[in-house]
Design a protein around this motif. Structure first.
Motif, PDB file in Angstrom:
ATOM      1  N   ARG A   1      22.702  10.305  -5.020  1.00  0.00           N
ATOM      2  CA  ARG A   1      22.764  11.492  -4.600  1.00  0.00           C
ATOM      3  C   ARG A   1      22.162  11.745  -3.101  1.00  0.00           C
ATOM      4  O   ARG A   1      22.573  11.685  -2.137  1.00  0.00           O
ATOM      5  CB  ARG A   1      22.368  12.544  -5.575  1.00  0.00           C
ATOM      6  CG  ARG A   1      22.880  12.432  -6.992  1.00  0.00           C
ATOM      7  CD  ARG A   1      22.510  13.549  -7.987  1.00  0.00           C
ATOM      8  NE  ARG A   1      21.253  13.622  -8.275  1.00  0.00           N
ATOM      9  CZ  ARG A   1      20.805  14.739  -9.040  1.00  0.00           C
ATOM     10  NH1 ARG A   1      21.385  15.843  -9.323  1.00  0.00           N
ATOM     11  NH2 ARG A   1      19.442  14.836  -9.117  1.00  0.00           N
ATOM     12  N   GLN A   2      20.813  12.357  -3.072  1.00  0.00           N
ATOM     13  CA  GLN A   2      20.075  12.418  -1.884  1.00  0.00           C
ATOM     14  C   GLN A   2      18.679  12.010  -1.853  1.00  0.00           C
ATOM     15  O   GLN A   2      17.963  12.234  -1.066  1.00  0.00           O
ATOM     16  CB  GLN A   2      20.279  13.867  -1.360  1.00  0.00           C
ATOM     17  CG  GLN A   2      19.508  14.948  -2.092  1.00  0.00           C
ATOM     18  CD  GLN A   2      19.618  16.342  -1.392  1.00  0.00           C
ATOM     19  OE1 GLN A   2      20.487  16.730  -1.002  1.00  0.00           O
ATOM     20  NE2 GLN A   2      18.203  16.802  -1.628  1.00  0.00           N
ATOM     21  N   GLY A   3      18.375  11.144  -2.941  1.00  0.00           N
ATOM     22  CA  GLY A   3      16.834  10.510  -3.157  1.00  0.00           C
ATOM     23  C   GLY A   3      17.023   9.215  -3.379  1.00  0.00           C
ATOM     24  O   GLY A   3      17.956   8.422  -3.569  1.00  0.00           O
ATOM     25  N   MET A   4      15.850   8.688  -3.390  1.00  0.00           N
ATOM     26  CA  MET A   4      15.553   7.315  -3.918  1.00  0.00           C
ATOM     27  C   MET A   4      14.357   7.266  -4.971  1.00  0.00           C
ATOM     28  O   MET A   4      13.337   8.182  -5.121  1.00  0.00           O
ATOM     29  CB  MET A   4      14.633   6.754  -2.468  1.00  0.00           C
ATOM     30  CG  MET A   4      15.949   6.597  -1.695  1.00  0.00           C
ATOM     31  SD  MET A   4      16.837   5.385  -1.502  1.00  0.00           S
ATOM     32  CE  MET A   4      17.927   5.755  -0.006  1.00  0.00           C
ATOM     33  N   TRP A   5      14.578   6.137  -5.751  1.00  0.00           N
ATOM     34  CA  TRP A   5      13.547   6.023  -6.926  1.00  0.00           C
ATOM     35  C   TRP A   5      12.629   4.911  -6.218  1.00  0.00           C
ATOM     36  O   TRP A   5      13.076   3.868  -5.793  1.00  0.00           O
ATOM     37  CB  TRP A   5      14.088   5.248  -8.093  1.00  0.00           C
ATOM     38  CG  TRP A   5      14.934   6.392  -8.856  1.00  0.00           C
ATOM     39  CD1 TRP A   5      16.403   6.574  -8.980  1.00  0.00           C
ATOM     40  CD2 TRP A   5      14.396   7.545  -9.836  1.00  0.00           C
ATOM     41  NE1 TRP A   5      16.708   7.663  -9.803  1.00  0.00           N
ATOM     42  CE2 TRP A   5      15.402   8.154 -10.308  1.00  0.00           C
ATOM     43  CE3 TRP A   5      12.961   7.824 -10.171  1.00  0.00           C
ATOM     44  CZ2 TRP A   5      15.332   9.424 -11.122  1.00  0.00           C
ATOM     45  CZ3 TRP A   5      12.752   8.820 -11.026  1.00  0.00           C
ATOM     46  CH2 TRP A   5      13.928   9.731 -11.240  1.00  0.00           C
ATOM     47  N   LEU A   6      11.357   5.260  -6.294  1.00  0.00           N
ATOM     48  CA  LEU A   6      10.277   4.368  -5.703  1.00  0.00           C
ATOM     49  C   LEU A   6       9.761   3.466  -7.059  1.00  0.00           C
ATOM     50  O   LEU A   6       9.044   4.338  -7.798  1.00  0.00           O
ATOM     51  CB  LEU A   6       9.256   5.036  -4.993  1.00  0.00           C
ATOM     52  CG  LEU A   6       9.837   5.952  -3.982  1.00  0.00           C
ATOM     53  CD1 LEU A   6       8.413   6.606  -3.405  1.00  0.00           C
ATOM     54  CD2 LEU A   6      10.518   4.971  -3.256  1.00  0.00           C
TER      55      LEU A   6
ATOM     56  N   SER B   1       1.753  -1.395  -4.699  1.00  0.00           N
ATOM     57  CA  SER B   1       2.835  -2.123  -4.051  1.00  0.00           C
ATOM     58  C   SER B   1       4.058  -1.593  -4.458  1.00  0.00           C
ATOM     59  O   SER B   1       4.347  -1.102  -5.834  1.00  0.00           O
ATOM     60  CB  SER B   1       2.663  -3.623  -4.683  1.00  0.00           C
ATOM     61  OG  SER B   1       2.500  -3.640  -5.922  1.00  0.00           O
ATOM     62  N   ILE B   2       5.283  -1.309  -3.719  1.00  0.00           N
ATOM     63  CA  ILE B   2       6.422  -0.818  -4.065  1.00  0.00           C
ATOM     64  C   ILE B   2       7.467  -2.145  -4.386  1.00  0.00           C
ATOM     65  O   ILE B   2       7.895  -2.760  -3.337  1.00  0.00           O
ATOM     66  CB  ILE B   2       6.957   0.060  -3.153  1.00  0.00           C
ATOM     67  CG1 ILE B   2       6.170   1.268  -2.974  1.00  0.00           C
ATOM     68  CG2 ILE B   2       8.345   0.575  -3.421  1.00  0.00           C
ATOM     69  CD1 ILE B   2       6.616   2.568  -2.018  1.00  0.00           C
ATOM     70  N   ALA B   3       7.663  -2.331  -5.616  1.00  0.00           N
ATOM     71  CA  ALA B   3       8.527  -3.542  -5.705  1.00  0.00           C
ATOM     72  C   ALA B   3       9.900  -3.447  -5.406  1.00  0.00           C
ATOM     73  O   ALA B   3      10.663  -4.252  -4.874  1.00  0.00           O
ATOM     74  CB  ALA B   3       8.274  -3.931  -7.244  1.00  0.00           C
ATOM     75  N   SER B   4      10.393  -1.867  -5.550  1.00  0.00           N
ATOM     76  CA  SER B   4      11.780  -1.800  -5.338  1.00  0.00           C
ATOM     77  C   SER B   4      12.103  -0.320  -5.050  1.00  0.00           C
ATOM     78  O   SER B   4      11.203   0.457  -5.234  1.00  0.00           O
ATOM     79  CB  SER B   4      12.550  -1.982  -6.570  1.00  0.00           C
ATOM     80  OG  SER B   4      13.971  -2.094  -6.483  1.00  0.00           O
ATOM     81  N   ILE B   5      13.110  -0.228  -3.985  1.00  0.00           N
ATOM     82  CA  ILE B   5      13.407   1.032  -3.744  1.00  0.00           C
ATOM     83  C   ILE B   5      14.892   1.207  -4.013  1.00  0.00           C
ATOM     84  O   ILE B   5      15.736   0.548  -3.509  1.00  0.00           O
ATOM     85  CB  ILE B   5      13.245   1.415  -2.195  1.00  0.00           C
ATOM     86  CG1 ILE B   5      11.708   1.097  -1.780  1.00  0.00           C
ATOM     87  CG2 ILE B   5      13.678   3.140  -1.661  1.00  0.00           C
ATOM     88  CD1 ILE B   5      11.459   1.217  -0.374  1.00  0.00           C
TER      89      ILE B   5
ATOM     90  N   ASN C   1       0.908  -1.164   0.111  1.00  0.00           N
ATOM     91  CA  ASN C   1      -0.057   0.143  -0.151  1.00  0.00           C
ATOM     92  C   ASN C   1       0.765   1.183   0.086  1.00  0.00           C
ATOM     93  O   ASN C   1       0.581   2.365   0.488  1.00  0.00           O
ATOM     94  CB  ASN C   1      -0.663   0.063   1.087  1.00  0.00           C
ATOM     95  CG  ASN C   1      -1.875  -1.293   1.188  1.00  0.00           C
ATOM     96  OD1 ASN C   1      -1.527  -2.194   2.158  1.00  0.00           O
ATOM     97  ND2 ASN C   1      -3.007  -1.242   0.547  1.00  0.00           N
ATOM     98  N   GLY C   2       2.019   1.331  -0.693  1.00  0.00           N
ATOM     99  CA  GLY C   2       2.942   2.363  -0.721  1.00  0.00           C
ATOM    100  C   GLY C   2       4.000   2.353   0.477  1.00  0.00           C
ATOM    101  O   GLY C   2       4.370   1.380   0.907  1.00  0.00           O
ATOM    102  N   LEU C   3       4.711   3.548   0.706  1.00  0.00           N
ATOM    103  CA  LEU C   3       5.886   3.732   1.114  1.00  0.00           C
ATOM    104  C   LEU C   3       5.544   4.147   2.647  1.00  0.00           C
ATOM    105  O   LEU C   3       4.685   4.968   2.969  1.00  0.00           O
ATOM    106  CB  LEU C   3       6.709   4.911   0.598  1.00  0.00           C
ATOM    107  CG  LEU C   3       8.159   5.260   1.292  1.00  0.00           C
ATOM    108  CD1 LEU C   3       8.985   4.085   0.981  1.00  0.00           C
ATOM    109  CD2 LEU C   3       8.352   6.426   0.759  1.00  0.00           C
TER     110      LEU C   3
END
Length: 302
Positions: free
Chosen positions: A102-107, A93-97, A68-70
């Motif tokens: 740098r200072q971020g994340m791809w969801l 659903s977040i399959a991968s983080i 259900n997300g992050l």
């Protein structure tokens, strides 16, 4: 021994040395021989399944990907939350983080949507895509390329217009075909970049090394069949490089395979090592700062 569930899906280590374990039912934090379990009520979630984990070193948080997300656990507050600004987080659903370096994340969401989280500001932006396919995993190579593993559509590489522009400039797609240099299988469960910058891909039909110059794949093959699990270990779930430079591969029914890189210029093979485990149903691999190797199994815990 305190683990919430024996069916492990993901592992991560935070900046304090704790090992986090995501399972089919519940999130866990291991310290020595102590295991604390967190359930949906504490996480602020609708169910207990945990799909992905990634430590955010910038703000000392463990990011938790759920169905259900992050959600994230902050050591500053000692609580779970999901506060953000900008675009709303997608309740899917977040399959991968994936760390952006740098200072971020791809969801990366199971339905193919992709969002970027600035860890310092909590700002969320949605990546603009003209088309998308359901995702199982992802990787950012640090050079403006997002690698996506799909459940039935092979692998895609999304090249961004610029590191600061959340729009796709080019998409390359790779599907399995009769050509030996194609991706081994269309169900891609893991994509991994080792310390040398090489890209490894794990599929339902084996592991392979991706060559960016030729845009081809070299499948890891068997040196011999002395390994008792050799005929059933092509269903790959995770790939990790150990501190000694060896590449470990977690498979569904074949336990752990180790890649022999001694003649990588000519061929890539598995050696004959056999790792003794509590289960051959392995899902994830993690090495800690003491060189201990943690294995998440899909039946017998960690």
């Amino acid at each position: 021994d305190g683990l919430s569930n024996n069916f492990v899906l993901c592992l991560a280590i935070d900046g304090h040395g704790y090992v986090w374990v995501g399972t089919e039912s519940g999130l866990n934090r291991i310290a020595g021989n102590m295991c604390n379990a967190y359930w949906r009520e504490q996480i602020g979630n609708d169910n207990d399944k945990i799909l992905s984990l990634c430590y955010d070193k910038h703000t000392d948080r463990m990011l938790v990907g759920t169905e259900n997300g992050l959600r994230y656990f902050s050591y500053k507050t000692g609580r779970f939350s999901n506060e953000t600004v900008g675009d709303s987080l997608i309740d899917y659903s977040i399959a991968s983080i994936v760390d952006d370096g740098r200072q971020g994340m791809w969801l990366i969401y199971g339905n193919g949507e992709i969002q970027h989280l600035d860890c310092m500001t909590n700002k969320v932006l949605t990546l603009k895509q003209t088309e998308r396919s359901g995702c199982r995993c992802g990787l950012y190579d640090g050079n403006g390329n997002l690698f996506l593993g799909h459940g039935k559509d092979g692998m895609s590489i999304l090249t961004l217009k610029s590191p600061d522009d959340y729009e796709v400039a080019e998409v390359k797609r790779f599907l399995h075909n009769s050509n030996d240099s194609s991706i081994p299988g269309n169900n891609v469960r893991c994509i991994y970049q080792d310390k040398s910058g090489r890209i490894w891909v794990g599929t339902d039909r084996g592991a392979a090394l991706y060559d960016a110059e030729t845009e081809t794949f070299r499948k890891v093959v068997r040196k011999s069949y002395s390994n008792t699990n050799a005929n059933i270990s092509d269903n790959v779930y995770d790939i990790k490089e150990m501190t000694d430079g060896r590449i470990w591969v977690a498979t569904d029914m074949g336990g752990i395979d180790i890649v022999d890189l001694s003649d990588i210029a000519n061929r890539i093979v598995f050696d004959d090592s056999e790792v003794e485990l509590s289960s051959i149903n392995t899902r994830c691999i993690l090495q800690d700062g003491y060189r201990n190797i943690w294995i998440g199994n899909h039946s017998t815990g960690v």
